[in-house]
Design an enzyme around this catalytic site. Structure first.
Site, PDB file in Angstrom:
ATOM      1  N   CYS A 179      -2.830  -0.423 -12.815  1.00 20.24           N
ATOM      2  CA  CYS A 179      -3.188   0.265 -11.283  1.00 20.24           C
ATOM      3  C   CYS A 179      -1.871   1.194 -11.345  1.00 20.24           C
ATOM      4  O   CYS A 179      -1.516   1.375 -10.082  1.00 20.24           O
ATOM      5  CB  CYS A 179      -3.515  -0.150 -10.782  1.00 20.24           C
ATOM      6  SG  CYS A 179      -2.091  -1.742 -10.151  1.00 20.24           S
ATOM      7  N   GLY A 180      -0.984   1.983 -12.474  1.00 20.68           N
ATOM      8  CA  GLY A 180       0.343   2.863 -11.926  1.00 20.68           C
ATOM      9  C   GLY A 180       1.441   1.418 -11.355  1.00 20.68           C
ATOM     10  O   GLY A 180       1.383   0.454 -11.763  1.00 20.68           O
TER      11      GLY A 180
END
Length: 299
Positions: A91-92
């Site tokens: 998720c980055g």
């Protein structure tokens, strides 16, 4: 230079990865819609409760026997830092940004000579923080949002924090989470839960609040002290629930953005590998033709 077989295997591998990231993007987008609706629906109640308790707290500021959740213990020696992250990655920079802010706060407190305890909500926060402050982590709460995030789960966490405070295990509690702004923007936020601190408002919120409260006079029944004793513990759970909802929406937004970028990058990589494959194949065919012509001329 890689062979044609190696290039075919690599192209096939990247295509498989692209299918996975594309599917994860669509799943995250579907989850984001629900999570965003929940986060936006939970904001007004939490913000109004915080403002109302803030106005009550002002009138009780000089009270000697005020609630401990408002007045505190009279000391700031021991701090509990609740770090809310995700249980999964991909998720980055969502988890990394929260952990970075948590480390900044912990190191500031340690430099000031404070005792720090860390309560992790989510595996990723624990996995990153244990590299630097493993001795400060007292526990990790996992899968708090499974099968779905409910107020009961937040209330259980709030009751646990309240029990630790009543047992004298800490003096100040701070929650760190990511406030959802958009799918590409999440704001890492520090919020002091204990002692109670009024929620800081944005400029537009301050203007709206001033407009709606001009000339307003409130009478409370029963007394302010009793209202605070009843609502402060509930407000603790409400603020935790609001933070978890914001975190959930931020996680899904960050994951959708990260998977979209990964899918695009995979597409570009496939184009480049296909170009290399075609050039290598062309070079191999040309080489074979040259060898055939040379052999014929030699005969």
């Amino acid at each position: 230079m890689p062979s044609l077989k190696d290039l075919r295997i690599r192209i096939s591998s990247v295509k498989s990865t692209q299918k996975i990231t594309s599917a994860m993007k669509m799943v995250a987008a579907a989850k984001l819609r629900r999570a965003q609706e929940q986060a936006e629906a939970g904001r007004p109640y939490a913000e109004r409760m915080g403002r109302m308790l803030g106005s009550l707290a002002v009138s009780m500021a000089d009270a000697k026997n005020g609630p401990r959740l408002l007045a505190g213990t009279g000391s700031q020696a021991v701090h509990l830092v609740v770090v809310a992250t995700a249980d999964r990655g991909l998720c980055g920079g969502f988890n990394t940004n929260i952990v970075r802010e948590s480390r900044r706060l912990v190191e500031e407190l340690l430099r000031d000579g404070k005792t720090v305890k860390i309560l992790c909500v989510g595996r990723k926060g624990r996995d990153q923080l244990k590299r630097y402050h493993a001795n400060l982590i007292i526990d990790t709460i996992e899968d708090i949002g499974k099968p779905r995030l409910t107020f009961e789960a937040a209330d259980n966490l709030g009751r646990r924090v309240m029990a630790m405070f009543d047992a004298g295990e800490f003096d100040v509690c701070t929650l760190i989470y990511a406030r959802f702004k958009s799918a590409i923007s999440q704001i890492v936020t520090r919020q002091q839960l204990i002692p109670f601190a009024a929620v800081e408002l944005e400029e537009d919120e301050i203007a709206a609040e001033a407009t709606t409260t001009v000339g307003s006079v409130y009478d409370y029944e029963p007394e302010e002290e009793r209202i605070l004793q009843e609502l402060l513990p509930r407000n603790l759970s409400v603020q935790i629930y609001r933070a978890l909802l914001e975190n959930n929406a931020s996680e899904q937004g960050a994951r959708m953005t990260a998977m979209d970028n990964a899918t695009r990058n995979a597409g570009e990589m496939i184009k480049k590998l296909t170009l290399v494959y075609n050039r290598t194949r062309q070079a191999a065919i040309t080489k074979e033709l040259i060898e055939i012509v040379s052999a014929k001329e030699a005969m």
